[in-house]
Design an enzyme around this catalytic site. Structure first.
Site, PDB file in Angstrom:
ATOM      1  N   CYS A 375      -0.423 -18.241   2.826  1.00 44.21           N
ATOM      2  CA  CYS A 375      -0.641 -19.680   2.791  1.00 44.21           C
ATOM      3  C   CYS A 375      -0.216 -20.173   1.420  1.00 44.21           C
ATOM      4  O   CYS A 375       0.303 -19.406   0.604  1.00 44.21           O
ATOM      5  CB  CYS A 375      -2.088 -20.046   3.099  1.00 44.21           C
ATOM      6  SG  CYS A 375      -3.272 -19.584   1.812  1.00 44.21           S
ATOM      7  N   HIS A 548       0.827   4.847  -5.567  1.00 41.49           N
ATOM      8  CA  HIS A 548       1.597   5.936  -4.970  1.00 41.49           C
ATOM      9  C   HIS A 548       3.043   5.793  -5.413  1.00 41.49           C
ATOM     10  O   HIS A 548       3.438   4.774  -5.992  1.00 41.49           O
ATOM     11  CB  HIS A 548       1.494   5.911  -3.439  1.00 41.49           C
ATOM     12  CG  HIS A 548       1.837   4.587  -2.833  1.00 41.49           C
ATOM     13  ND1 HIS A 548       0.928   3.551  -2.772  1.00 41.49           N
ATOM     14  CD2 HIS A 548       2.970   4.114  -2.279  1.00 41.49           C
ATOM     15  CE1 HIS A 548       1.484   2.506  -2.194  1.00 41.49           C
ATOM     16  NE2 HIS A 548       2.728   2.814  -1.894  1.00 41.49           N
TER      17      HIS A 548
END
Length: 625
Positions: A375, A548
């Site tokens: 949004c 990661h």
């Protein structure tokens, strides 16, 4: 043109929205302790002026500068804002909104100009002195020039607002405010225009009606009540939930799609807002500080002592007038709609997800790993939509990550982006590799239902062919037969608790080194984790980050595994405090499945709090193994 206006509005609201908590703190102190407050206290009331004069403008300037040029821009913006603050005798909110971005642009230009020209070893010297010198020059500029200009401009605007109020013309402002809100300019209008004027008025009189221009939840409540009472199909079914979210939660964006579906309905909130403002003007009502979000709870909390019932009555008048005006439009539209769907008889329902603005559907056969709701500001309707859709997937046992973000900062690893139709064109220009699903309503929408059905079918197929199952029945982590010494991918010795706060990069490096020590990855994988963080934050929210490696570092992974670092004091991941840093190494695409299952494990807030405060690593291990 609309997109340009929205961009300008986002810039204004982006300076203020991150600091709403500080505004609320100042508002409570003002409402409670000033001489006319609920519990007058002479000494505590001394906090009001310093917060108003120094704290709030400096926060705005720092945030604005940081939005343009990172931490260096933020520091330079704060230094520059001191000039306009000292050079004026009124609160310098508008001055801070000028000096913050100006300082950010200046330091960014300087950094680009010296790029490649600084000799090795002098980087820190140049970095610090450039902020100091440029900040000093901008502060002098603010003191000598900008402060005087802004003071004159503020006085002129305030006098104009007083004339409008004195002549009873303030209700006409509704002709501008309500259409602007429906175009998702609500935050810009409130925090960029009305709040600075209202703060100046509140400083002089103790309250301001300007704080009620945009935040009044009554007009939107009237529209939603009309849809609930006289609508049909999905319109009527979704309205009750929207009423609660809008009126008590303060998320006004929830009623915008109802008006966009029937543009004539805009007359209802305009009439309701005008009626409320007329009553507020005649009764002399106002608030002591901005109410954010625009919830009835926030509005009443900021009402001066003795005016709570007056403010509540004005909100109810707005809702009643809006309901009366909206009712015939909703009835007329309902007469031409299918009772089952709420769409016009004979007209097609909303189209299924597909190509929008040049973005292609997600490739067939490739699993969807992450859905992002977007949004304008990334705090209201997108958070609502993501929460509801995440719960819907969790109830069905579908392990797909669901998040939310601002339209201009959508994560690069998003597979599907969900947004409302008004923002589709803007987002389509920035999303290149993700499918764009356009909806009108975060509560009930055919396209959202179609996306859920597609994810459900994909999960069923994955579970049935013996491949990596995406659909989960339990929120547990899988064992990995390929893990070192035949154990689980999570081992007790790879969990650290009670760590002292440290920079984000240090925390990621610590997690990577623990993966290397545990035999899960080669040393080069640590650098890949740091590079991945530079591409897009791995912070999931709720105090969790999952660093990661990049996709090109998969060959550096020896075995699938995770490590857990607990920081009770938190680590700053781009403005959000993270208490659990979960380092991940996955063989092939295994780490993506680990991400999905790990996210599902953290849906239980009680469990999450227990993990963040545990003093024994075994507690974390027992809850995640």
């Amino acid at each position: 043109m609309r997109q340009q206006i929205q961009k300008f509005g986002r810039t204004l609201s982006g300076m203020v929205m991150p600091n709403i908590g500080a505004f609320i703190a100042w508002g409570f102190i003002t409402a409670l302790f000033i001489p006319s407050g609920w519990w007058p206290h002479e000494r505590l009331a001394q906090l009001v002026d310093p917060m108003l004069t120094y704290l709030l403008p400096l926060l705005i300037a720092y945030t604005a500068g940081r939005n343009v040029a990172g931490e260096r821009g933020g520091v330079t913006g704060a230094v520059a804002a001191v000039g306009v603050i000292v050079g004026s005798d009124i609160p310098m909110f508008i001055g801070a909104m000028i000096m913050g971005p100006l300082a950010g642009c200046t330091i960014r230009w300087f950094d680009r100009w010296i790029e490649g020209r600084v000799k090795a070893g002098f980087e820190m010297l140049v970095s610090n002195f450039s902020v100091g010198i440029l900040g000093m020059l901008l502060a002098i500029l603010g003191y000598c020039v900008v402060g005087s200009v802004v003071t004159g401009l503020t006085v002129l605007i305030s006098n104009g607002a007083e004339i409008v109020i004195r002549h009873g013309l303030l209700p006409l402002v509704s002709l501008f405010v309500e259409p602007a809100k429906v175009l998702f300019l609500n935050n810009a209008v409130n925090h960029g225009i009305f709040s600075p004027i209202g703060i100046e008025q509140a400083r002089e009189t103790g309250q301001s009606i300007m704080f009620l221009l945009e935040t009044n939840p009554g007009p939107g409540l009237g529209v939603l009540l009309a849809c609930w009472l006289f609508g049909r199909g999905s319109t009527r079914q979704s309205a009750p939930g929207a009423v609660v979210i809008q009126f008590f939660g303060g998320i006004h964006e929830i009623y915008f799609p109802y008006i966009l579906a029937r543009p004539a309905l805009i007359l209802a909130p305009i009439a309701g807002s005008a009626a409320g403002l007329l009553f507020f003007s005649l009764s002399g009502a106002g608030l002591v500080a901005p109410a954010s979000p625009g919830s009835i709870v926030s509005v009443l909390a900021m009402a001066p002592r003795g005016q709570t019932l007056v403010v509540l009555l004005g909100v109810l008048i707005s809702a009643a007038v809006s309901l009366l005006v909206a009712s015939p439009f909703v009835r007329r539209a309902s007469a031409a709609e299918s009772p089952a769907t709420g769409h016009a008889a004979g007209s097609p329902a909303q189209p299924a997800p597909g190509v929008v603005g040049g973005t292609a559907p997600h490739p067939a056969g490739v699993p969807v790993r992450k859905v992002v709701f977007a949004c304008d500001a990334g705090m209201g309707s997108s958070a609502l939509g993501a929460t509801r859709f995440r719960k819907r997937l969790a109830d069905a046992g579908i392990g797909v990550l669901v998040g939310n973000s601002a339209a201009d900062s959508i994560p690069a690893d998003a597979d599907v982006v969900v947004c409302q139709s008004l923002l589709a064109a803007r987002i389509a220009g920035t999303v290149k590799d993700a499918e764009l699903v356009v909806i009108d309503n975060f509560l009930t929408d055919a396209n959202l239902d179609a996306l859920f059905a597609r994810l459900d079918r994909a999960a069923e197929r994955a579970s049935g062919v013996g491949g990596t199952a995406v659909k989960q029945n339990e929120n547990t982590l899988p064992d990995d037969a390929a893990a070192p010494d035949g154990g689980s991918i999570l081992r007790p010795e790879n969990i650290r608790v009670g760590l002292a706060p440290e920079p984000k990069e240090a925390a990621i490096r610590r997690a990577g080194e623990l993966l290397v020590t545990g035999g899960y990855a080669e040393p080069e994988y640590v650098g890949a984790m740091l590079r991945r963080e530079e591409l897009a934050t791995t912070c999931l929210g709720m105090g969790i980050a999952i660093p990661h490696g990049t996709s090109d570092a998969r060959e550096r992974v020896l075995h699938s595994g995770i490590v857990v670092l607990q920081y009770p004091g938190g680590v700053d991941f781009g403005g959000e405090k993270v208490h659990l840093v979960v380092g991940i190494a996955g063989v092939g695409d295994a780490h993506l499945d680990i991400l999905a299952r790990l996210s599902a494990s953290f849906e239980d807030e009680e469990l999450l709090q227990r993990l963040m405060t545990a003093t024994d690593p075994k507690i974390i291990y027992d809850n995640l193994k």
